[in-house]
Design an enzyme around this catalytic site. Structure first.
Site, mmCIF file in Angstrom:
data_model
loop_
_atom_site.group_PDB
_atom_site.id
_atom_site.type_symbol
_atom_site.label_atom_id
_atom_site.label_comp_id
_atom_site.label_asym_id
_atom_site.label_seq_id
_atom_site.Cartn_x
_atom_site.Cartn_y
_atom_site.Cartn_z
ATOM 1 N N SER A 131 2.922 11.183 -0.610
ATOM 2 C CA SER A 131 1.615 11.143 0.053
ATOM 3 C C SER A 131 1.068 12.536 0.347
ATOM 4 C CB SER A 131 1.741 10.363 1.361
ATOM 5 O OG SER A 131 0.589 10.551 2.156
ATOM 6 N N TYR A 155 4.092 8.603 9.974
ATOM 7 C CA TYR A 155 3.951 8.232 8.558
ATOM 8 C C TYR A 155 4.218 9.432 7.660
ATOM 9 C CZ TYR A 155 1.689 6.985 4.127
ATOM 10 O OH TYR A 155 1.419 6.766 2.791
HETATM 11 P P1 NAD Z 1 -0.355 -1.783 0.091
HETATM 12 O O1 NAD Z 1 -0.108 -2.064 1.527
HETATM 13 O O2 NAD Z 1 -1.460 -2.490 -0.582
HETATM 14 O O3 NAD Z 1 0.979 -1.996 -0.748
HETATM 15 C C1 NAD Z 1 2.271 -1.845 -0.223
HETATM 16 C C2 NAD Z 1 3.102 -3.019 -0.714
HETATM 17 O O4 NAD Z 1 4.447 -2.852 -0.239
HETATM 18 C C3 NAD Z 1 2.604 -4.362 -0.189
HETATM 19 O O5 NAD Z 1 2.525 -5.286 -1.238
HETATM 20 C C4 NAD Z 1 3.657 -4.764 0.847
HETATM 21 O O6 NAD Z 1 3.759 -6.143 1.009
HETATM 22 C C5 NAD Z 1 4.886 -4.117 0.235
HETATM 23 N N1 NAD Z 1 5.919 -3.910 1.251
HETATM 24 C C6 NAD Z 1 5.765 -3.388 2.513
HETATM 25 N N2 NAD Z 1 6.924 -3.408 3.172
HETATM 26 C C7 NAD Z 1 7.841 -3.930 2.318
HETATM 27 C C8 NAD Z 1 9.215 -4.223 2.435
HETATM 28 N N3 NAD Z 1 9.896 -3.975 3.575
HETATM 29 N N4 NAD Z 1 9.857 -4.779 1.381
HETATM 30 C C9 NAD Z 1 9.183 -5.063 0.234
HETATM 31 N N5 NAD Z 1 7.872 -4.812 0.066
HETATM 32 C C10 NAD Z 1 7.207 -4.253 1.103
HETATM 33 O O7 NAD Z 1 -0.545 -0.203 0.001
HETATM 34 P P2 NAD Z 1 -0.968 0.736 -1.227
HETATM 35 O O8 NAD Z 1 -2.205 1.420 -0.838
HETATM 36 O O9 NAD Z 1 -0.917 -0.025 -2.512
HETATM 37 O O10 NAD Z 1 0.205 1.806 -1.175
HETATM 38 C C11 NAD Z 1 1.261 1.835 -2.122
HETATM 39 C C12 NAD Z 1 2.108 3.072 -1.843
HETATM 40 O O11 NAD Z 1 1.320 4.252 -1.968
HETATM 41 C C13 NAD Z 1 2.729 3.139 -0.449
HETATM 42 O O12 NAD Z 1 4.008 3.712 -0.564
HETATM 43 C C14 NAD Z 1 1.809 4.091 0.305
HETATM 44 O O13 NAD Z 1 2.465 4.736 1.368
HETATM 45 C C15 NAD Z 1 1.451 5.052 -0.824
HETATM 46 N N6 NAD Z 1 0.194 5.792 -0.601
HETATM 47 C C16 NAD Z 1 -1.000 5.128 -0.676
HETATM 48 C C17 NAD Z 1 -2.184 5.843 -0.502
HETATM 49 C C18 NAD Z 1 -3.520 5.160 -0.604
HETATM 50 O O14 NAD Z 1 -4.532 5.859 -0.487
HETATM 51 N N7 NAD Z 1 -3.599 3.847 -0.827
HETATM 52 C C19 NAD Z 1 -2.138 7.215 -0.237
HETATM 53 C C20 NAD Z 1 -0.900 7.849 -0.156
HETATM 54 C C21 NAD Z 1 0.265 7.121 -0.377
#
Ligand code: NAD
Length: 333
Positions: A131, A155
């Protein structure tokens, strides 16, 4: 991923953790449409069944409903996998401020379980969602991978710890890892609802309903908003790169331009007014700045371009046009 040709040997079994989430489901979709087998591990904490509904009838897709906090679930999911694209985590800075313990359990202990299971299953590579929050309080712009500051939220700590573990695992056990520092990703299937919704889908939904979006602060804070298809491209490149010097490191994943919040709302109104001209009249409300938010974020994407051949196709303008079209077509009340 329109317009991107990748030299891709489509014969892999790829484990996508968090595959029912926003980014994960887009990865599943691309991998399936390019002939791979995909296994999704998700506990639906924030992900949704409807995100993977179209894949459930595909013989190349399988779902393991499980939790990365459970090592056995991770081991089952990694069995025979060629690659892991690890996306599962609890996102959102405010969520981690409200409940740092759960964020740590999922994002740190869960990450370590996945890394251990991937190592033991001898996967070819472990690519994971890092991130931009890892840049913390570092002031310099654009952000380059080697210069980070102190984390500004629980986070951000969890995501930085992921990088430290990945580094140690690659040095100690020889597992190949690549961390992708995502910068404010947006696009189809990003959840607009709930207390921790990201700004773009939240604002789109509010504007579609003629409700005033609230900008935290005066709107001068800026972000390198990154369209989902650029992120998909980076994951695939990170997965298949055969350059030795490109592996066991981290990359910024962004477009490489920043947009402030006021301009963002302007662009959203412009794009939405194609469907409903009344939206141009919706006013914006300004609130207070949010704890843990960094004022500005802009990525250098030179490392990804040089080492992985990253070539982002979507600027924020092009990405917003696609995203708004999707929200209008799929989520309008
Ligand atoms: P999201 O919440 O849509 O997806 C996360 C997924 O992980 C969900 O489907 C959730 O159900 C699953 N999950 C959560 N806890 C879990 C567990 N204990 N066991 C199994 N599955 C679990 O979020 P996203 O935006 O798609 O983010 C995906 C990744 O990218 C994450 O690691 C997030 O930290 C990282 N990220 C996202 C952004 C962004 O702008 N969206 C920016 C930086 C980093």
């Amino acid at each position: 991923m329109n317009g991107t040709t990748l030299d891709f040997d489509s014969k892999y079994l790829v484990l996508v953790t968090g595959g029912a989430g926003f980014i994960g489901s887009n990865l599943c979709e691309w991998l399936l449409s390019n002939g791979n087998r995909v296994r999704c591990l998700d506990n639906f904490a924030t992900g949704k069944k409807e995100n993977i509904e179209p894949f459930l009838s595909n013989n190349n897709f399988s779902l393991i409903e499980g939790d990365i906090r459970n090592l056995e679930d991770c081991q089952n999911a990694c069995k025979d996998a060629d690659y892991v694209l690890h996306q599962a985590a609890l996102g959102s800075v405010p969520r981690s401020i409200n409940d740092p313990i759960t964020s740590n359990e999922v994002n740190v202990s869960g990450f370590l379980n996945m890394l251990t299971a991937a190592r033991d299953a001898k996967v070819k590579r472990f690519v994971y969602a890092a991130s931009s929050s890892t840049y913390g309080d570092s002031k310099g712009l654009p952000k380059v991978e080697d210069i980070i500051g102190k984390p500004l939220s629980p986070y951000a700590i969890t995501k930085y710890v992921n990088e430290l573990y990945a580094d140690i695992f690659s040095k100690t056990y020889g597992i190949e890892t690549i961390g992708l520092r995502y910068f404010n990703v947006f696009g189809r299937r990003q959840d607009p609802n709930g207390a921790y919704a990201a700004v773009i889908p939240k604002f789109v939904m509010q504007l579609m309903n003629h409700e005033s979006p609230t900008i935290n602060g005066d709107g001068s804070y800026s972000r390198d908003f990154t369209y989902i298809d650029n992120v998909v491209q980076m994951n695939i490149l990170a997965m298949i790169s055969n350059k030795k010097e490109a592996v066991n490191t981290v990359y910024n994943v962004a477009f490489g331009e920043r947009t402030n919040l006021n301009d963002l709302v302007g662009l959203l109104k412009e794009n939405l007014s194609v469907f409903d001209s009344e939206i141009t009249k919706v006013n914006v409300i300004h609130g207070t700045n949010r704890q843990g938010d960094v004022p500005h974020s802009l990525a250098s994407v030179e490392k990804a371009k040089n080492l992985l051949g990253y070539n982002p196709k979507y600027s924020i303008e092009e990405g917003l046009k696609e995203a708004v079209k999707w929200y209008w077509g799929n989520l309008r009340n």
